[in-house]
Each structure stands twice: as C-alpha cells, then as structure tokens.
Write an enzyme that holds these catalytic residues in place. Structure first.
Site: not given
Ligand code: ADP
Length: 460
Positions: A164, A200, A203, A208, A235, A275, A290, A292, A295
């Site tokens: 989230g 990490e 970027l 996404h 995010h 993802e 993910n 599951r 949405v």
């Molecule tokens: P969550 O599980 O909280 O949704 P995610 O890892 O899926 O977290 O990341 C959600 C969003 O956060 C991504 O779609 C992106 O916009 C941003 N994000 C996550 N990791 C990075 C990254 N290494 N660099 C830039 N943006 C990131």
C-alpha cells in the site's frame, strides 16, 4: 466445485466475489462488522455473519473471527478479496487446519512473496531482472551506508513486509540516509508490526507495469497480459489501464515468459500479479508479487474476457485451467478510475452519508462500474476510501478515454467528496492522452508543476 463460499471482505470487492459465486451457482456468506450491518455486501449475500466491532483489527482482520464464521456457516471455501487478510499465510493455514479451502496461493507461497527480500532473491535465481539492492539486513548504520554506496544514490528504503505504498522513503544522499531509515522504520512498525527494511536503487521517472497470471493446481500458467498503473499518488495507484502503451509485442512476450517461469519456480497457485518498474531506457525491473486478486483486475477482464474471480474459485476447487492455443488475445483497451471518497485537491478522506448516487446515462456502451455505493449508504472512516471503480473499454485507447470521460461526467455522488473531478482533469491532459507519463505525473500535475505539454506550450 464448492457449495458455500464465505466472502471475507466488504465493499465493492465483496460484491464482486459474491457476483462470481452466484454466477457459478454457489451459496454465499458475507461477514460484516457492527458498522456494516446495513451495508450492501451484507445484504447481497445469501447470509451475513457479524464478526466484530467496527475497527478492522477486531473484525475483518481477525483470522480467528473469519475462520470461526466460515465453520459455523458450513462454508467450504473462503475468498479473501484484496486488502485485509488476502495475503495472510496465517489465514490460509487456519483454513487448511479446518479443512476449508482458501481461495489464493498456499501458505508457503504467501510467506515467500510476502517477504519482499525473499521474493527478490527468488526472482533473481530464475533470471528475472531485479533492481540493484541490498538484500542483507543492514542492521547497523555502517552496513547501511556501505550498501547504499554500492547501490548508488538516490536509494529507496522499503518495508520488507510492506504494501500500500507505506513504509517507503527516498534517501537522496549519504547525509540523509539515517534519518530516512529511522522514519521508514517507524512507519513500517506502525503499519505492518514489522520494522525490517531493505534498500533498492531509486528510479527517478519509472512507469509501473504489472503482469497478471492465473496458475492452476498442476502449475499450468495462463498469462493475461499487462496493466499499466503509473498514475499514482504517494505510491498508490489511482488510474490503471490495459494494455500499456509502453510495452511492444516482443517485450510483452518476453516478460510473460519470464513471469510464467518465475511463477512455476516458486510453486505459485491461483491469481497473482508480478509487478515491475520500467526505467526511462525501457528496461524492466521486478519489484514485487501481489499474491491475490487486485483492485485493478477489471481492466484485464475487459480486454481478455476472462472472469478472474470465477477462475480463482475454479482453481481453488481443483479444476484445470483451459488454456487457449496461442494464449489469450486481448481486445481493445480498458481504463479504470478509482473513485475514492476524498477531496479531489488534497486527497484527504471525505467519509459521510451518500445522499444521492446516479450514473445518469454514464453506464452506456463499454462501461462497467464495480461499487457498493448507494444513496443513503454510509462511507465509514474506519475503512478504505475506495467507493467505486469505473472501468471503460473501447476499441482503442482513445475510445476508452472518451467513454471514461462521458461516464464520469454523468456520474453524480452527493454527500461526500470524490476523486472524480481529478480524474476528469487527468483524462483531459495532453500528456496523459499521449501516454507521456511516469510515476511522478500526478504529483507534478496536481501541484500545477511542469509537465512536458506545459513546457511545449511555453516553447520550453
Ligand atoms: P507496495 O507494496 O507498498 O505497493 P511497491 O514495491 O509495489 O510497494 O511499490 C509501489 C510504488 O512505489 C511503485 O509503483 C513506484 O511508484 C514506487 N516505487 C517502489 N520502488 C521504487 C523504486 N525502486 N524506484 C522508484 N519508485 C519506486
């Protein structure tokens, strides 16, 4: 096939699952908190069981309450929807102990992919590209600094058990790393009861893009293509579409093959989403799985014609997937707008009683609305602010956008503020229409900052 399914959720997703069950001829049992006794999902199911008070920790998030309700109701399966306990290995295990099917992956897979560090390692092992990052715990400041230096700044600090968009912070340089780390740690502890973090590479302007799969009990994988979820605030996704304008046919095929290989390698079962972030040079980097229903699953359903929830139930019941020769062929383009009960400018929650709700003529050709909203209904401050998903399908992206604008413009929701005005602005934006977006789009846009189209108009 099952006889009775307990739907362990509320709101639009509970209705979505109930609808799929009824189409399959299955009886449904809803669960509700005391705040939701009159809610539409509780009335739509064959029966409803009250499982606790309004705070989710004591109702929708209680494994014991859900499993007890399933057993008392004589349910032979539990569908968790998304959010709440959807990715809980504990719930999957508790169901197994009581011989109730859990509609989702097995507990071991939920544990593996729920730990993002373990998920990254598993992907790397099967040759799926992951972002440079430190997978070691980095418990001491010195270890963190060393790790961040080797990744290269800016770095993103993320919660190992996160979701989230919470518990995620960017450190621009070495000087800010410790403060950022401690803030993220506090957030992760508060949100997930787990303070563990990892690093990490960050970027700057990614897109996404995620791949949806279905995997049956024999490990056969059906790929349902990609979704683009680049329009985000903090995010969190706000508008999603399928297919992505940034994925060509060769890339799509290559990523689909990688994802299928990865799904098989980890013993994945049921519906799942892999993802990725696409960087500015067009390279893809895995970020998480993910495990599951998501949405944004309706956009995939609109372009593929596959009912993902019915497939989830069939797979959980032990049926084999029917995989068409050459795979599923997507048709046209679909967009989903998340209508949240929020102020469109500040995106602050706007709970309250809905005094009027009509789609007017907005549900014409190509439009689907998933919602539990009704006039007289209450949007409770206790739960997620998502109140409706408007999904538009068209022969191409242009038609999908036009249909979405028509549908949203004809929608009237009184009594609460919603994100509809913001969606209408996004849909009218030249950069969005041209597909020139990255995950920073909404923040720049909502704050009135620089966008490529504005720069072009200024001649800049
Ligand atoms: P969550 O599980 O909280 O949704 P995610 O890892 O899926 O977290 O990341 C959600 C969003 O956060 C991504 O779609 C992106 O916009 C941003 N994000 C996550 N990791 C990075 C990254 N290494 N660099 C830039 N943006 C990131």
């Amino acid at each position: 096939m099952f006889k009775t399914v307990l739907v362990a959720n509320r709101g639009e997703v509970a209705l979505r699952v109930i609808a799929a069950c009824h189409e399959l001829g299955l009886d449904t049992v809803a669960v509700c908190s005391t705040a939701d006794r009159q809610a539409l999902h509780a009335r739509a199911a064959g029966r409803a069981v009250c499982i606790g008070p309004a705070p989710a920790e004591r109702s929708y998030l209680s494994v014991a309450a859900i499993v007890e309700a399933a057993c008392l109701a004589g349910a032979d399966a539990v569908h968790p929807g998304y959010g709440f306990l959807a990715e809980s290995a504990q719930l999957a295990e508790a169901c197994a102990e009581r011989e109730v099917a859990f509609v989702g992956p097995p507990p071991a897979v939920l544990r593996l992919v729920g730990d993002k560090v373990a998920a990254r390692a598993a992907m790397r092992r099967v040759g799926v590209p992951v972002l440079p990052g430190a997978d070691e715990p980095a418990e001491t400041p010195a270890a963190r600094h060393e790790a961040a230096e080797s990744i290269g700044y800016p770095v993103i600090v993320k919660a190992r058990g996160g979701g989230g968009g919470r518990g995620m912070r960017v450190a621009a340089d070495a000087a800010s790393l410790e403060t950022v780390w401690r803030t993220a740690q506090r957030e992760a502890q508060a949100a997930f009861g787990d303070p563990r973090l990892y690093l990490e590479r960050y970027l700057a302007a990614p897109r996404h893009i995620e791949f949806q799969v279905l995997v049956d009990g024999a490990g056969a994988v059906l790929g349902l293509g990609e979704r683009e979820c680049t329009i985000q605030r903090r995010h969190q996704k706000l508008l999603e579409e399928s297919p992505s304008v940034a994925v060509d046919e060769a890339t799509r095929r290559e990523l689909a093959a990688q994802v299928a290989r990865a799904a098989r390698a980890v013993g994945y079962r049921n519906a799942g989403t892999f993802e990725f972030l696409r960087d500015e040079s067009g390279r893809f980097h895995f970020i998480e799985v993910n495990a599951r229903l998501q949405v944004e699953h309706p956009v995939t359903e609109m372009v593929t014609g596959v009912d993902i929830v019915k497939e989830q139930l069939r797979i959980a019941a032990g049926e084999e997937l029917a995989i068409p020769e050459g795979g599923v062929m997507p048709r046209g383009h679909a967009i989903e707008c998340r209508v949240n009960a929020e102020h469109p400018a500040t995106l602050r929650p706007s709970p309250g009683t809905v005094t009027a709700f009509t789609m007017g003529g907005g549900t014409g050709p190509g439009v689907r609305v998933d919602t539990a909203l009704e006039a007289g209904g209450v949007v409770s401050p206790h739960y997620d602010s998502l109140v409706a998903k408007v999904v538009a399908h068209g022969r191409d992206r242009g038609e999908a956008i036009a249909r979405m604008r028509r549908a949203l413009a004809m929608t009237r929701i009184d009594g609460i503020e919603t994100t509809i005005p913001l969606h209408l602005r996004i849909l009218a934006d030249p950069d969005f229409q041209a597909g020139r977006v990255d995950t920073g789009f909404l923040e720049r846009f909502a704050l009135g900052g620089e966008t490529p189209a504005r720069a072009a108009r200024r001649g800049g």
